[in-house]
Design an enzyme around this catalytic site. Structure first.
Site, mmCIF file in Angstrom:
data_model
loop_
_atom_site.group_PDB
_atom_site.id
_atom_site.type_symbol
_atom_site.label_atom_id
_atom_site.label_comp_id
_atom_site.label_asym_id
_atom_site.label_seq_id
_atom_site.Cartn_x
_atom_site.Cartn_y
_atom_site.Cartn_z
ATOM 1 N NE ARG A 70 47.882 8.692 3.398
ATOM 2 C CZ ARG A 70 49.111 8.270 3.108
ATOM 3 N NH1 ARG A 70 50.120 9.093 3.172
ATOM 4 N NH2 ARG A 70 49.328 7.038 2.738
ATOM 5 C CD GLU A 107 57.165 -2.769 -3.720
ATOM 6 O OE1 GLU A 107 57.555 -2.941 -4.890
ATOM 7 O OE2 GLU A 107 56.464 -1.805 -3.374
#
Length: 181
Positions: A70, A107
């Site tokens: 992005r 994570e």
């Protein structure tokens, strides 16, 4: 007067960022930058905010980089507008030639980003562009890549910063976020 104009532009962008609860998993509130791109007025405002920030940096950047994927929505256009080189930072295995790589923690596991070794010269001032600052892992890794090139991270510019995740705490370079949640 200029500050008021920029504030109005930020408000326009922020009101056009869609939120999706429980995506991509329960408990996450996803902030969608693509909803801004669907509104030409909001997208133009975002480009104006980014351009204004880059134009006012001192010293001036020598190179604009952006993170896959992005960040690529904003970095190349800004580099072209400012007549600066654009250098992509990509995920592992996407760039040819000799590369600098940095692996960082996510994570649930690790990821690696890369930059071509010859793409940025020693001592150049570099701005890193990305859409979102959450936990800071990817942006921190991008800063490490720029340092491996022998260049200076002039500033990291992100469109959205999720303040509760404190991503900027682990990054030791200037960060400018346009919109905060």
């Amino acid at each position: 007067m200029e500050e008021q104009r920029l504030t109005k532009l930020k408000e326009l962008v922020k009101t056009n960022i869609a939120s999706y609860p429980n995506f991509p998993k329960p408990g996450i509130l996803f902030r969608d930058i693509f909803s801004v791109l669907k509104n030409p007025e909001a997208f133009h405002a975002l480009q104006e905010l980014l351009s204004s920030r880059l134009s006012n940096l001192n010293p001036k950047p020598d190179v604009i980089t952006a993170l896959e994927s992005r960040g690529f929505l904003f970095g190349p256009g800004l580099a072209l507008q400012l007549k600066l080189p654009f250098v992509p930072i990509r995920k592992r295995g996407k760039l040819p030639g000799k590369l600098h790589s940095v692996t960082y923690s996510l994570e649930y596991g690790n990821d690696t980003i890369e930059i071509q070794e010859s793409s940025i010269g020693k001592g150049q001032n570099v701005v890193i562009i990305d859409d979102l600052l959450a936990t800071g892992g990817t942006l921190g890794a991008a800063c490490s890549l720029i340092e491996k090139c022998g260049a200076n991270v002039l500033e990291c510019i992100v469109v959205i910063e999720l303040l509760d995740l404190k991503g900027r705490d682990g990054i030791h370079h200037p960060i400018h976020s346009l919109i905060q949640f």
